[in-house]
Scaffold this motif. Structure first.
Motif, short mmCIF file in Angstrom:
data_model
loop_
_atom_site.label_atom_id
_atom_site.label_comp_id
_atom_site.label_asym_id
_atom_site.label_seq_id
_atom_site.Cartn_x
_atom_site.Cartn_y
_atom_site.Cartn_z
N UNK A 194 39.47 7.73 21.75
CA UNK A 194 38.29 8.38 22.21
C UNK A 194 37.60 8.60 22.31
N UNK A 195 37.35 7.70 20.96
CA UNK A 195 36.16 7.89 20.74
C UNK A 195 35.14 6.57 20.17
N UNK A 196 34.04 6.43 20.67
CA UNK A 196 32.89 5.27 20.61
C UNK A 196 33.15 4.89 18.86
N UNK A 197 33.43 4.01 18.93
CA UNK A 197 32.84 3.56 17.15
C UNK A 197 31.98 2.19 17.24
N UNK A 198 31.55 1.20 18.32
CA UNK A 198 30.64 0.52 18.04
C UNK A 198 30.77 -0.29 18.99
N UNK A 199 29.83 -1.03 19.40
CA UNK A 199 29.56 -1.94 20.70
C UNK A 199 29.44 -3.63 19.72
N UNK A 200 30.40 -4.53 20.47
CA UNK A 200 29.40 -5.56 20.52
C UNK A 200 29.37 -6.39 21.72
N UNK A 201 28.26 -7.28 21.50
CA UNK A 201 27.28 -7.75 22.20
C UNK A 201 27.26 -10.09 22.65
N UNK A 202 26.18 -9.28 23.42
CA UNK A 202 26.42 -11.50 23.85
C UNK A 202 25.86 -11.86 22.81
N UNK A 203 24.71 -10.83 21.66
CA UNK A 203 23.72 -11.65 20.72
C UNK A 203 24.84 -11.22 19.38
N UNK A 204 25.88 -10.41 19.28
CA UNK A 204 26.70 -11.08 18.05
C UNK A 204 27.34 -11.62 18.14
N UNK A 205 28.38 -12.35 19.48
CA UNK A 205 28.35 -13.53 19.44
C UNK A 205 27.57 -14.26 19.23
N UNK A 206 26.65 -14.79 19.56
CA UNK A 206 25.49 -16.09 19.37
C UNK A 206 25.17 -15.90 17.61
N UNK A 207 25.52 -14.59 17.07
CA UNK A 207 24.93 -14.38 15.22
C UNK A 207 26.46 -15.54 14.71
N UNK A 208 27.21 -15.66 15.42
CA UNK A 208 29.28 -15.26 14.68
C UNK A 208 28.67 -17.33 15.43
N UNK A 209 28.35 -16.96 16.26
CA UNK A 209 28.01 -19.16 17.12
C UNK A 209 27.30 -19.66 16.10
N UNK A 210 26.51 -18.85 15.83
CA UNK A 210 25.25 -19.85 14.37
C UNK A 210 26.49 -20.11 13.34
#
Length: 212
Positions: free
Chosen positions: A116-132
């Motif tokens: 039930x605990x929020x530990x992070x957030x993944x965004x489209x910006x994170x995916x763009x960085x991974x793509x790079x």
């Protein structure tokens, strides 16, 4: 690779009783596009985006003066404009599954939960960085796009041919080809000229699509 590798850990969040005005100011200050919304027990109850906050503001065509608008926004709370149905994922979800969920649901971010605990957030910006990173976009080298037969061992032949000539593969990505009999492969190679890379790979390929 799971989402814990690319997510923002311990993301900034806000509470439902924060005013829309304060939320917009904080979002602008932190240069973020959304906030998870947690209740007083730190349970995730919603998510609010920049668009949600902008849409909550009076129209530019309003007859209200700036003081009246400021007063109304100071009274309007995040809980009135946030999205309550939040799609979340666990921290052990692989990154491509997170990307699929975001695309299929037309959303730009996924809160990451541990129970039930929020530990992070993944965004489209994170995916763009991974793509790079996956395509070695920040590294020097020759980029080759090649069409290969869809059968075991074809990629191994390519990598061995490159390595035997002193090339250093900095990125390699394979994906669907023109039909079920072939695969498209993009490989970026350092320490090797265009001519040498072409000479190594061309005898093993169905087609050379691009080299630069």
């Amino acid at each position: 690779m799971d989402v814990s590798y690319v997510m923002t850990k311990n993301p900034l969040y806000i509470h439902p009783d924060m005013s829309v005005q304060d939320a917009r100011a904080l979002m602008k200050k932190e240069k973020l596009g959304r906030f998870p919304v947690l209740d007083k027990n730190n349970r995730l109850v919603g998510i609010v985006t920049e668009r949600d906050l902008v849409n909550a503001s009076p129209s530019v065509a309003t007859t209200l003066d700036m003081y009246e608008m400021s007063y109304l926004l100071s009274k309007l709370k995040v809980e009135k404009v946030m999205q309550r149905k939040v799609i979340t994922i666990n921290e052990d979800v692989v990154i491509e599954e997170a990307a699929r969920i975001m695309v299929d649901n037309n959303i730009s971010a996924l809160p990451v939960m541990r129970g039930d605990a929020l530990v992070g957030i993944v965004t489209d910006g994170d995916l763009y960085k991974l793509f790079i990173n996956l395509f070695g976009a920040r590294q020097e080298g020759v980029r080759l796009t090649v069409l290969l037969k869809e059968r075991p061992g074809e990629l191994q032949k390519i990598t061995q041919a490159i390595a035997s000539r002193g090339g250093n593969i900095v990125a390699i990505v394979a994906f669907d080809g023109k039909d079920v009999t072939n695969k498209m492969c993009i490989v970026k190679v350092a320490n090797m000229s265009k001519e040498a890379l072409l000479a190594a790979v061309q005898p093993l390929a169905l087609e050379i699509e691009d080299i630069r």
